[in-house]
Design a protein around this motif. Structure first.
Motif, PDB file in Angstrom:
ATOM      1  N   GLU A 153     -26.847   6.096  20.053  1.00 17.23           N
ATOM      2  CA  GLU A 153     -28.242   6.280  19.653  1.00 17.23           C
ATOM      3  C   GLU A 153     -28.391   6.433  18.155  1.00 17.23           C
ATOM      4  OE1 GLU A 153     -29.792   9.481  21.969  1.00 17.23           O
ATOM      5  OE2 GLU A 153     -29.043   8.628  23.845  1.00 17.23           O
ATOM      6  N   ARG A 154     -27.284   6.320  17.453  1.00 19.22           N
ATOM      7  CA  ARG A 154     -27.310   6.337  16.008  1.00 19.22           C
ATOM      8  C   ARG A 154     -27.877   7.624  15.447  1.00 19.22           C
ATOM      9  NH1 ARG A 154     -24.006   5.251  14.725  1.00 19.22           N
ATOM     10  NH2 ARG A 154     -24.562   4.926  12.563  1.00 19.22           N
ATOM     11  N   THR A 155     -27.691   8.726  16.163  1.00 19.01           N
ATOM     12  CA  THR A 155     -28.071  10.000  15.567  1.00 19.01           C
ATOM     13  C   THR A 155     -26.898  10.458  14.706  1.00 19.01           C
ATOM     14  OG1 THR A 155     -27.260  11.090  17.544  1.00 19.01           O
ATOM     15  CG2 THR A 155     -29.631  10.712  17.404  1.00 19.01           C
ATOM     16  N   SER A 156     -27.230  11.039  13.577  1.00 19.08           N
ATOM     17  CA  SER A 156     -26.185  11.468  12.658  1.00 19.08           C
ATOM     18  C   SER A 156     -25.885  12.946  12.853  1.00 19.08           C
ATOM     19  CB  SER A 156     -26.647  11.233  11.217  1.00 19.08           C
ATOM     20  OG  SER A 156     -25.839  11.974  10.327  1.00 19.08           O
ATOM     21  N   MET A 157     -24.604  13.278  12.972  1.00 21.52           N
ATOM     22  CA  MET A 157     -24.241  14.685  13.138  1.00 21.52           C
ATOM     23  C   MET A 157     -24.558  15.494  11.889  1.00 21.52           C
ATOM     24  SD  MET A 157     -20.073  14.284  13.004  1.00 21.52           S
ATOM     25  CE  MET A 157     -19.735  15.944  13.539  1.00 21.52           C
ATOM     26  N   PHE A 158     -24.733  14.805  10.755  1.00 20.77           N
ATOM     27  CA  PHE A 158     -25.032  15.509   9.506  1.00 20.77           C
ATOM     28  C   PHE A 158     -26.526  15.489   9.182  1.00 20.77           C
ATOM     29  CE2 PHE A 158     -20.677  13.884   9.146  1.00 20.77           C
ATOM     30  CZ  PHE A 158     -20.002  15.082   8.988  1.00 20.77           C
ATOM     31  N   GLY A 159     -27.323  14.856  10.071  1.00 20.83           N
ATOM     32  CA  GLY A 159     -28.767  14.853   9.877  1.00 20.83           C
ATOM     33  C   GLY A 159     -29.284  13.729   9.003  1.00 20.83           C
ATOM     34  N   PHE A 160     -28.488  12.663   8.821  1.00 14.44           N
ATOM     35  CA  PHE A 160     -28.998  11.528   8.058  1.00 14.44           C
ATOM     36  C   PHE A 160     -30.052  10.787   8.876  1.00 14.44           C
ATOM     37  CE2 PHE A 160     -24.777  12.120   6.154  1.00 14.44           C
ATOM     38  CZ  PHE A 160     -25.185  12.314   4.841  1.00 14.44           C
ATOM     39  N   ASP A 161     -30.940  10.087   8.155  1.00 10.71           N
ATOM     40  CA  ASP A 161     -31.982   9.324   8.844  1.00 10.71           C
ATOM     41  C   ASP A 161     -31.339   8.249   9.713  1.00 10.71           C
ATOM     42  OD1 ASP A 161     -33.829  10.829   7.513  1.00 10.71           O
ATOM     43  OD2 ASP A 161     -34.074   9.373   5.868  1.00 10.71           O
ATOM     44  N   PRO A 162     -31.968   7.932  10.856  1.00 11.39           N
ATOM     45  CA  PRO A 162     -31.427   6.860  11.707  1.00 11.39           C
ATOM     46  C   PRO A 162     -31.376   5.544  10.944  1.00 11.39           C
ATOM     47  CG  PRO A 162     -33.180   8.067  12.829  1.00 11.39           C
ATOM     48  CD  PRO A 162     -33.178   8.533  11.392  1.00 11.39           C
ATOM     49  N   LEU A 170     -22.148   4.288   5.829  1.00 17.37           N
ATOM     50  CA  LEU A 170     -20.934   5.064   5.582  1.00 17.37           C
ATOM     51  C   LEU A 170     -21.229   6.539   5.296  1.00 17.37           C
ATOM     52  CD1 LEU A 170     -18.882   2.494   3.456  1.00 17.37           C
ATOM     53  CD2 LEU A 170     -18.627   3.066   5.883  1.00 17.37           C
ATOM     54  N   TYR A 171     -22.508   6.933   5.405  1.00 21.84           N
ATOM     55  CA  TYR A 171     -22.842   8.332   5.106  1.00 21.84           C
ATOM     56  C   TYR A 171     -22.123   9.306   6.042  1.00 21.84           C
ATOM     57  CZ  TYR A 171     -26.675   7.178   1.854  1.00 21.84           C
ATOM     58  OH  TYR A 171     -27.420   6.742   0.793  1.00 21.84           O
ATOM     59  N   ASP A 172     -22.040   8.966   7.323  1.00 22.87           N
ATOM     60  CA  ASP A 172     -21.371   9.892   8.250  1.00 22.87           C
ATOM     61  C   ASP A 172     -19.880  10.020   7.922  1.00 22.87           C
ATOM     62  OD1 ASP A 172     -23.411  10.973   9.759  1.00 22.87           O
ATOM     63  OD2 ASP A 172     -23.321   9.426  11.308  1.00 22.87           O
ATOM     64  N   ALA A 173     -19.248   8.891   7.544  1.00 22.44           N
ATOM     65  CA  ALA A 173     -17.827   8.954   7.159  1.00 22.44           C
ATOM     66  C   ALA A 173     -17.668   9.803   5.902  1.00 22.44           C
ATOM     67  CB  ALA A 173     -17.283   7.550   6.933  1.00 22.44           C
ATOM     68  N   ALA A 174     -18.607   9.630   4.956  1.00 22.26           N
ATOM     69  CA  ALA A 174     -18.560  10.441   3.736  1.00 22.26           C
ATOM     70  C   ALA A 174     -18.769  11.917   4.087  1.00 22.26           C
ATOM     71  CB  ALA A 174     -19.634   9.966   2.758  1.00 22.26           C
TER      72      ALA A 174
END
Ligand SMILES: [Zn+2]
Length: 341
Positions: free
Chosen positions: A133-142, A304-308
């Motif tokens: 669902e492309r939710t980010s664990m860090f709270g980034f926008d979808p 790549l925000y989640d990887a960062a």
């Protein structure tokens, strides 16, 4: 970027399914499991001639196992050396032992208990909802829908390639400094925790070479996955290599590293610079991983925000461990608020 930033080498031509001769004592057979996390795939090394050791058998893949068996036809495999218990490194050891009567050598079994089936079900659905669902664990926008498929397969690749090998237990436990010998080669085991706490590198004395596993790679930085990955240990394990004299490293993924005396200090400096940037963020009141990523990774695409974020979190866990920072939760988490102690 500073002058001390590591220079990565993305040139890596491999031949799948056949042994490639890299030096008088080293051959490589590459498994066809390329991904964002394994680069061109798992490089399995054969050390010696006649009586040989095999480093990191790789994933259970019939073509790869067949290629390894064919590569050592007429030779005697004396040891299966395991750098660590991730799914792209150790699982084929048990299959090779049906072909070769030889022991496995490793630091130890997987450091974390196998999750029980009841809780692993919830872990899987959590991971699925994270990627699907492309939710980010860090709270980034979808991300826009167009970007989702690639990000989804990256997440799947991560799960498959860095899956833990719960089943591996070494026949021979190798401690730091232990020596293993063949007729033409001598291997020294180096305990190099960080990427995972049971990681070993193997030094080949006759060729001043180091089989560096996932500890030092030439194509990418090493991920420090929670909960067992530990950045403070990883940095200590890099410092352990600084005074050593090996002139070439053979990582499990990517091309041989021909300038380890340059790369290892650059990898250390890269992490130390990042830690300094993170502390600067907190000095300026930037106190969440999301905001730190948006400030520090301006050159990075949103995919790549989640990887960062995961990388930043490994630094925050390290700083929390040493007491340099505090966080709003008992343990540093993706949505915690971080402050200087
Ligand atoms: Zn690994």
């Amino acid at each position: 970027m500073t002058s001390s930033s590591p220079t990565f080498n993305l040139e890596h031509d491999v031949v799948y399914g056949a042994a490639e001769r890299l030096s008088p004592l080293v051959r490589r057979v590459t498994a066809k499991n390329p991904s964002r996390f394994t680069f061109m795939g798992t490089g399995t090394y054969i050390i010696g001639n006649g009586d040989v050791a095999i480093v990191d058998p790789g994933p259970v893949d019939d073509n790869h196992v067949d290629a390894l068996v064919a590569a050592v036809d007429g030779e005697t495999v004396t040891h299966l050396l395991i750098t660590h218990t991730h799914g792209d490194h150790s699982p084929a050891a048990s299959v090779l032992q049906t072909h070769f009567d030889c022991p496995t050598v490793g630091f130890g079994p997987h450091p974390i208990d196998r999750p029980d089936p009841a809780s692993s079900q919830s872990a899987v659905s959590e991971a699925d909802s994270h990627s699907g669902e492309r939710t980010s664990m860090f709270g980034f926008d979808p991300l826009p829908d167009d970007d989702a498929p690639k990000a989804e397969s990256d997440a799947d690749g991560y799960k498959a390639d860095h899956a833990n090998d719960w089943d591996f237990t070494p026949d021979v436990v190798a401690s730091h400094g232990e020596q293993i010998g063949g007729s033409s080669w001598t291997i020294e085991s180096l305990h190099t925790p960080g990427h995972i706490s049971n990681h070993l590198c193997f030094a080949l004395a006759e060729e001043q070479a180091l089989f560096s596993g996932d500890h030092v790679m030439g194509w990418s930085t090493t991920i420090i996955p929670p909960p067992d990955g530990n950045l403070n240990s990883y940095l200590d394990s890099l410092r352990l290599l600084l005074p050593r004299s090996e002139q070439i490293y053979y990582p499990t993924h990517g091309a041989p590293i021909t300038d380890p005396q340059v790369l290892v200090p650059a990898l250390l400096a890269h992490r130390e610079n990042r830690t300094a940037q993170i502390l600067d963020c907190m000095t300026d009141g930037i106190d969440t991983i999301k905001q730190m990523v948006l400030r520090m990774y301006t050159h990075v695409v949103p995919q790549l925000y989640d990887a960062a974020g995961a990388s930043v979190m490994s630094h925050l866990r390290a700083l929390h461990e040493t007491g340099a920072i505090a966080c709003s939760d008992t343990e540093p988490g993706p949505m915690s608020v971080y402050t200087l102690s």
